[in-house]
Design an enzyme around this catalytic site. Structure first.
Site, PDB file in Angstrom:
ATOM      1  N   TYR A  57      -9.502 -18.612   3.976  1.00 30.04           N
ATOM      2  CA  TYR A  57      -8.680 -17.741   4.809  1.00 30.04           C
ATOM      3  C   TYR A  57      -9.531 -16.986   5.838  1.00 30.04           C
ATOM      4  CZ  TYR A  57      -5.868 -13.938   6.536  1.00 30.04           C
ATOM      5  OH  TYR A  57      -5.232 -13.067   7.372  1.00 30.04           O
ATOM      6  N   GLY A  64      -2.909 -14.001   8.946  1.00 29.20           N
ATOM      7  CA  GLY A  64      -1.543 -13.566   8.670  1.00 29.20           C
ATOM      8  C   GLY A  64      -0.624 -14.735   8.406  1.00 29.20           C
ATOM      9  N   ASN A 216     -10.942  -5.742   9.510  1.00 33.16           N
ATOM     10  CA  ASN A 216     -10.006  -5.769   8.386  1.00 33.16           C
ATOM     11  C   ASN A 216     -10.454  -4.742   7.346  1.00 33.16           C
ATOM     12  OD1 ASN A 216      -8.849  -7.831   5.820  1.00 33.16           O
ATOM     13  ND2 ASN A 216      -7.602  -7.254   7.543  1.00 33.16           N
ATOM     14  N   ARG A 301       2.340  38.104  -3.735  1.00 32.49           N
ATOM     15  CA  ARG A 301       2.154  38.064  -5.183  1.00 32.49           C
ATOM     16  C   ARG A 301       1.787  36.669  -5.690  1.00 32.49           C
ATOM     17  NH1 ARG A 301       7.112  38.533  -8.954  1.00 32.49           N
ATOM     18  NH2 ARG A 301       8.070  39.190  -6.995  1.00 32.49           N
TER      19      ARG A 301
END
Length: 539
Positions: A57, A64, A216, A301
């Protein structure tokens, strides 16, 4: 003494990021161990490319939804540069320079961990850019926070690197200038190639996988989170300084700070905030001087119960972000051989910014609440029915003079702005890339929004400091009746801004106090007055 140089390692800290991004700390180039680690990772990529029919890849495939498209191994280097070109689509005003410098450092450190498959020269180039102060111009909008911060990192990478092959001539025989983004160098905004040349830094041509390794990942989000956490921790201490001065101005009851009360609730941040307020108010003649009052409004407070958990949350986020500074978030990751026949290239999803998005949303929401609390105290000081005898709008002649009325309008506007900005980006997602990327983090939007919230909160606290100092000034003998720490804070405020006697523009006064918050003037005043009692507990 020159600041210590920062080493790329698995121990990078938020303080290191701040020292490099905003200071003059240099970054050491890769040591021998890190260089060997990076080279082993690179060798694994080269080996994988040499395998017949390799299908990896982002190296021999498209990106993508185009992951099924094969890319010939000889085209892998061109694919790297094409990724930079296609992702450099950012828009909007540029990120602040310190944020971009933080991105350069975080990315260099991530690549130096040896799981990204780049050559050492890529990391060396990022380090030289930091040390010679070449800062890419990075548009602030356009990242989805998955697959990482593609657009901002592509604008950064375009300055640092170039195509491995020459730019071809056009039809007229001319060579058009290759895209190189833009960068700041020595006060000038130049095209990236010119800035790098002026700094004497060569831009290496990209090889296989390197474009993906540079773009990336979660770098924009994590770098922004590191700077914002540093600022938020310091801002929260200033929120306590402002609250203590407002306690004095409004003659608050010290019972709400009783240590037994806070120990009973068993929350460390709350215990610490109450202790710091007690320290600042020690010796006060204003606190508890309204004998008829039984208890105060929540904005006084409950200050420890509101600010304390923010300290706890920042402590948790600090650990998570420092872990991410020393993490590898690109894809695929490259693991050299270690007891295996050959190394592995593993595709996954470390680039997804769900974690940073949630962390940044949480920080923004918490800071928005701190600003809201501050504004409520300011409102009380301006309102005669709520201020225990102070003149309306904190001016001696209300009516003829409007005093601090409009200043509280500004604070209210910023508090309202924060409410919009604090809408959590992490709950949003828009599918992209033909539904391959069907859940994205929007963490980059969270980083930008939290940065705005932080700026707004700083201004709101400056407004409260100005108002509380004015209220103390208007109390009979007020400045002389202050506590040990609050007197020092009051005097530091007075060094920045004079009392308001008649109407004047207060914009510059607020800006002076914001600068005093940023440069630590008020913190140092409290520390000098109280010694080791400030801050009295670890944060």
């Amino acid at each position: 003494m020159s600041p210590a140089a920062v080493t790329l390692s698995r121990k990078l800290t938020i303080s290191d990021v701040v020292a490099v991004a905003r200071g003059t700390s240099q970054v050491r180039e890769l040591d021998e161990e890190a260089r060997e680690r990076v080279e082993a990772s690179r060798h694994t990529v080269v080996e994988a490319l040499a395998q017949p029919g390799a299908r990896i890849y982002g190296i021999t495939t498209g990106y993508g939804s185009l992951a099924g498209t094969r890319i010939a191994a000889p085209d892998a280097a061109r694919l790297s540069w094409n990724l930079i070109l296609k992702c450099a689509t950012g828009t909007g005003p540029p990120l602040p320079e310190d944020w971009v410098r933080a991105m350069l450092l975080v990315r260099a450190n991530s690549l130096a961990l040896g799981a990204s498959g780049v050559r050492p020269v890529i990391i060396d180039t990022l380090v030289r850019m930091l040390n010679r102060r070449v800062t890419p111009v990075v548009p602030g909008k356009g990242s989805l926070g998955a697959s990482g911060d593609l657009a901002p990192l592509a604008h950064m990478a375009a300055v640092a690197t170039r195509a491995s092959e020459p730019v071809p001539e056009d039809d007229s025989g001319q060579k058009p200038a290759a895209f190189s983004g833009e960068a700041w160098f020595e006060g000038r905004r130049l095209d990236g190639a010119s800035a790098m040349a002026a700094a004497g830094i060569s831009r290496p041509g990209l090889e296989a996988k390197e474009g993906l390794a540079l773009t990336n990942g979660t770098t924009m989000m994590v770098a922004g989170a590191a700077l914002q956490l540093h600022d938020a921790r310091r801002l929260l201490l200033h929120a306590e300084l402002a609250a203590a001065l407002s306690f004095e101005a409004l003659l608050a009851r010290s019972a709400a700070l009783n240590p037994a009360l806070h120990e009973a609730n068993r929350q460390p941040g709350q215990i610490g905030t109450a202790a710091r307020l007690r320290s600042l108010l020690s010796g006060s003649g204003l606190v508890d001087s309204d004998a008829d009052r039984v208890q105060d409004a929540y904005s006084l407070r409950c200050t420890p119960q509101i600010a304390g958990p923010v300290h706890d949350m920042i402590g948790f986020l600090w650990e998570r972000v420092e872990a991410s500074l020393n993490a590898v978030s690109d894809n695929p990751l490259v693991f050299p051989a270690a007891g295996r026949d050959r190394g592995e290239v593993v595709s996954g999803g470390n680039f997804h910014g769900a974690g940073p998005a949630l962390w940044l949303d949480t920080l923004g929401i918490a800071l928005a609440d701190i600003a809201s609390l501050s504004d409520r105290r300011m409102f009380r000081m301006l309102t005669p029915e709520l201020s225990a005898g102070l003149p309306a709008m904190l001016v001696e002649s209300p009516g003829l003079h409007g005093g601090l009325m409009s200043l509280q309008y500004t604070g209210a506007a910023l508090v309202s702005d924060n409410k919009t900005l604090a809408h959590p980006d992490s709950v949003d997602s828009i599918p992209t890339s033909a539904n391959q990327e069907d859940h994205v983090s929007m963490g980059a939007n969270a980083a930008r929004h939290t940065h705005e919230i932080l700026d707004n909160t700083r201004t709101v606290l400056a407004i409260e400091l100005l108002g509380a100092a004015q209220a103390v000034y208007l109390r009979p003998g007020g400045p002389e009746r202050l506590g040990d720490g609050t007197r020092a804070v009051y005097e530091a405020v007075r060094e920045c801004v004079p009392p308001v006697i008649e109407d004047r523009s207060l914009a510059a006064d607020v800006a002076h106090l914001e600068a005093a918050i940023d440069d630590g003037t008020l913190e140092r005043a409290a520390a000098d007055a109280l010694g080791n009692l400030w801050p009295p507990t670890p944060l």
